[in-house]
Design an enzyme around this catalytic site. Structure first.
Site, PDB file in Angstrom:
ATOM      1  N   CYS A  21     -22.463  32.538  84.084  1.00 22.74           N
ATOM      2  CA  CYS A  21     -22.038  33.697  84.268  1.00 22.74           C
ATOM      3  C   CYS A  21     -20.019  32.936  84.564  1.00 22.74           C
ATOM      4  O   CYS A  21     -19.021  33.198  84.824  1.00 22.74           O
ATOM      5  CB  CYS A  21     -21.058  35.561  84.945  1.00 22.74           C
ATOM      6  SG  CYS A  21     -22.114  36.321  84.416  1.00 22.74           S
TER       7      CYS A  21
ATOM      8  N   LYS B 243     -20.781  43.629  93.009  1.00 22.43           N
ATOM      9  CA  LYS B 243     -21.223  43.214  92.347  1.00 22.43           C
ATOM     10  C   LYS B 243     -22.774  43.188  93.447  1.00 22.43           C
ATOM     11  O   LYS B 243     -22.794  41.826  93.328  1.00 22.43           O
ATOM     12  CB  LYS B 243     -20.653  42.880  91.190  1.00 22.43           C
ATOM     13  CG  LYS B 243     -22.035  43.393  90.043  1.00 22.43           C
ATOM     14  CD  LYS B 243     -21.136  42.348  88.796  1.00 22.43           C
ATOM     15  CE  LYS B 243     -22.219  41.655  87.525  1.00 22.43           C
ATOM     16  NZ  LYS B 243     -21.294  41.630  86.726  1.00 22.43           N
TER      17      LYS B 243
ATOM     18  N   ARG C 236     -28.979  43.718  80.110  1.00 20.60           N
ATOM     19  CA  ARG C 236     -29.296  41.871  79.585  1.00 20.60           C
ATOM     20  C   ARG C 236     -29.786  42.069  78.217  1.00 20.60           C
ATOM     21  O   ARG C 236     -29.512  40.918  77.388  1.00 20.60           O
ATOM     22  CB  ARG C 236     -30.085  41.754  80.909  1.00 20.60           C
ATOM     23  CG  ARG C 236     -29.365  41.631  81.877  1.00 20.60           C
ATOM     24  CD  ARG C 236     -29.635  40.357  82.977  1.00 20.60           C
ATOM     25  NE  ARG C 236     -29.231  40.732  84.193  1.00 20.60           N
ATOM     26  CZ  ARG C 236     -29.505  39.911  85.219  1.00 20.60           C
ATOM     27  NH1 ARG C 236     -30.631  39.676  85.611  1.00 20.60           N
ATOM     28  NH2 ARG C 236     -28.670  39.664  86.229  1.00 20.60           N
TER      29      ARG C 236
ATOM     30  N   ARG D 131     -28.538  35.183  89.763  1.00 18.70           N
ATOM     31  CA  ARG D 131     -27.293  34.900  88.988  1.00 18.70           C
ATOM     32  C   ARG D 131     -27.557  34.986  90.954  1.00 18.70           C
ATOM     33  O   ARG D 131     -25.969  35.993  91.636  1.00 18.70           O
ATOM     34  CB  ARG D 131     -26.787  35.900  88.670  1.00 18.70           C
ATOM     35  CG  ARG D 131     -26.653  35.940  87.007  1.00 18.70           C
ATOM     36  CD  ARG D 131     -25.905  36.717  86.281  1.00 18.70           C
ATOM     37  NE  ARG D 131     -25.793  36.591  84.639  1.00 18.70           N
ATOM     38  CZ  ARG D 131     -26.276  36.987  83.401  1.00 18.70           C
ATOM     39  NH1 ARG D 131     -27.040  37.702  84.189  1.00 18.70           N
ATOM     40  NH2 ARG D 131     -26.363  36.619  82.609  1.00 18.70           N
TER      41      ARG D 131
ATOM     42  N   GLU E  67     -15.671  41.638 100.377  1.00 17.47           N
ATOM     43  CA  GLU E  67     -15.139  41.199  98.427  1.00 17.47           C
ATOM     44  C   GLU E  67     -14.012  42.266  98.489  1.00 17.47           C
ATOM     45  O   GLU E  67     -13.298  41.287  97.522  1.00 17.47           O
ATOM     46  CB  GLU E  67     -16.525  41.232  97.462  1.00 17.47           C
ATOM     47  CG  GLU E  67     -17.888  40.083  98.178  1.00 17.47           C
ATOM     48  CD  GLU E  67     -17.585  39.122  97.896  1.00 17.47           C
ATOM     49  OE1 GLU E  67     -16.509  38.125  96.841  1.00 17.47           O
ATOM     50  OE2 GLU E  67     -18.282  37.454  97.974  1.00 17.47           O
TER      51      GLU E  67
ATOM     52  N   LYS F 259     -20.796  48.045  91.860  1.00 20.42           N
ATOM     53  CA  LYS F 259     -21.957  48.729  90.852  1.00 20.42           C
ATOM     54  C   LYS F 259     -23.290  47.461  91.762  1.00 20.42           C
ATOM     55  O   LYS F 259     -23.332  46.666  92.167  1.00 20.42           O
ATOM     56  CB  LYS F 259     -21.750  47.205  89.569  1.00 20.42           C
ATOM     57  CG  LYS F 259     -22.973  47.293  88.543  1.00 20.42           C
ATOM     58  CD  LYS F 259     -22.162  45.749  87.219  1.00 20.42           C
ATOM     59  CE  LYS F 259     -22.906  46.094  86.340  1.00 20.42           C
ATOM     60  NZ  LYS F 259     -22.284  44.732  84.979  1.00 20.42           N
TER      61      LYS F 259
ATOM     62  N   SER G 154     -27.424  50.420  83.673  1.00 18.45           N
ATOM     63  CA  SER G 154     -28.531  50.530  82.943  1.00 18.45           C
ATOM     64  C   SER G 154     -29.638  50.831  82.929  1.00 18.45           C
ATOM     65  O   SER G 154     -30.192  51.748  82.296  1.00 18.45           O
ATOM     66  CB  SER G 154     -28.781  49.389  81.443  1.00 18.45           C
ATOM     67  OG  SER G 154     -28.754  47.875  82.593  1.00 18.45           O
TER      68      SER G 154
END
Length: 322
Positions: free
Chosen positions: A125, A191, A201, A213, A229, A244, A270
């Site tokens: 990312c 996230k 993905r 990640r 955060e 998320k 997803s």
């Protein structure tokens, strides 16, 4: 007070219903690809498709007729490089999609996912440094550049999902300096580095080519960290906060709701979508579980929900089935 007598009557149950779901709560994700005449089902996400820009018309018109207020766009380019240059091109896939959607329905809210994972050779990312690590400070410059290109193309909201530190502030500064003070930021603030992202993905061709990640997405063991955060992103002037995934993180949604006066969006991702569909298909659960999961997200405190079920649920609401 006992509720037994009330529960025996549907009209009475509706009268005392504490949590409701409306079509205006829903945000529908769309995957846009380069090419022509493409409407191709994503194997791991039944009833979800890749669209080329020229094939968006029917989809946008259907979404509009269902009164779904917003879509969030994910782009899959034909070319990837070390700096994700396709992400901020004036005629990039997302930039073209924004303009096309606005031609079809100027009032539909277009949210753009702002990230680099679909556009970089690494699948990460951000920009990779000489040591194979994501360079946070360099990356946020590119993230802001991507957000600006989306604003110039006509998007309504930018949604940075990269989880780089200080990227909200960098985006806000860049947008403001270029005349886009009124474009809100919908930040993926909480996230998590989750196992629920597998089908996405595949859909976005964004699997990391090495490593993972976890260095920039959140550890799913942690809850207090999410509040830190969120606080940082709000201080940098984020207008919406995304949590998320959704269903396994309802405690996070609730804690954000209790601690901050902000617009909370939960992303039913997803993996959640495909697992639920598979269970319904195999008659393990009733289709009503889809609505139940969305109500659980609203009950936890989210105002809006990004979900691949948005069209199905909107249709049922309009038809009075739920």
């Amino acid at each position: 007070m006992r509720m037994r007598r009330i529960r025996n009557n549907k009209v009475m149950r509706d009268m005392v219903k504490e949590t409701t779901l409306s079509i205006s709560d829903l945000i529908y994700p769309l995957f846009v690809v380069e090419g022509e005449n493409i409407k191709e089902e994503i194997k791991s996400m039944p009833n979800t498709f890749h669209f080329s820009v020229d094939m968006l018309k029917d989809e946008i018109e259907e979404i509009s007729k269902l009164n779904i207020p917003a879509v969030i766009l994910f782009g899959i380019p034909s070319h990837k490089d070390s700096k994700g240059s396709e992400a901020y091109k004036e005629d990039g896939i997302i930039q073209k999609a924004i303009k096309k959607i606005k031609e079809i329905n100027k009032d539909l809210i277009v949210i753009t996912d702002v990230c680099m994972c679909e556009y970089t050779e690494s699948g990460h990312c951000g920009i990779i440094d000489n040591f194979g690590n994501v360079d946070n400070d360099t990356s946020i410059k590119y993230i802001a550049k991507i957000a600006l290109s989306h604003a110039k193309a006509g998007c309504d909201i930018v949604a940075p999902s990269d989880m780089m530190d200080f990227r909200v502030g960098e985006i806000r500064k860049t947008l403001d300096e270029n005349g886009f003070k009124n474009v809100p930021i919908m930040s993926y603030a909480a996230k998590y580095a989750s196992n629920f992202y597998g089908p996405f993905r595949e859909a976005a061709d964004s699997k990391p080519k090495f490593g993972d990640r976890k260095s920039y997405q959140m550890d799913y063991h942690n809850s207090d960290e999410a509040l830190k955060e969120v606080k940082l992103d709000l201080e940098e002037d984020s207008d919406f906060i995304i949590v998320k995934p959704a269903m396994s993180y309802l405690d996070i949604v609730r804690r954000v709701k209790e601690n901050f006066n902000t617009n909370i969006v939960a992303y039913q991702v997803s993996g959640e979508y495909s697992m639920i569909l598979n269970a319904v298909k195999n008659n393990l659960v009733s289709e009503e579980i889809i609505y139940e999961t969305l109500i659980s997200i609203k009950r936890a405190g989210a105002k809006n929900i990004i979900t691949y079920f948005a069209k199905d649920i909107a249709r049922k609401i309009k038809e009075g089935q739920i």
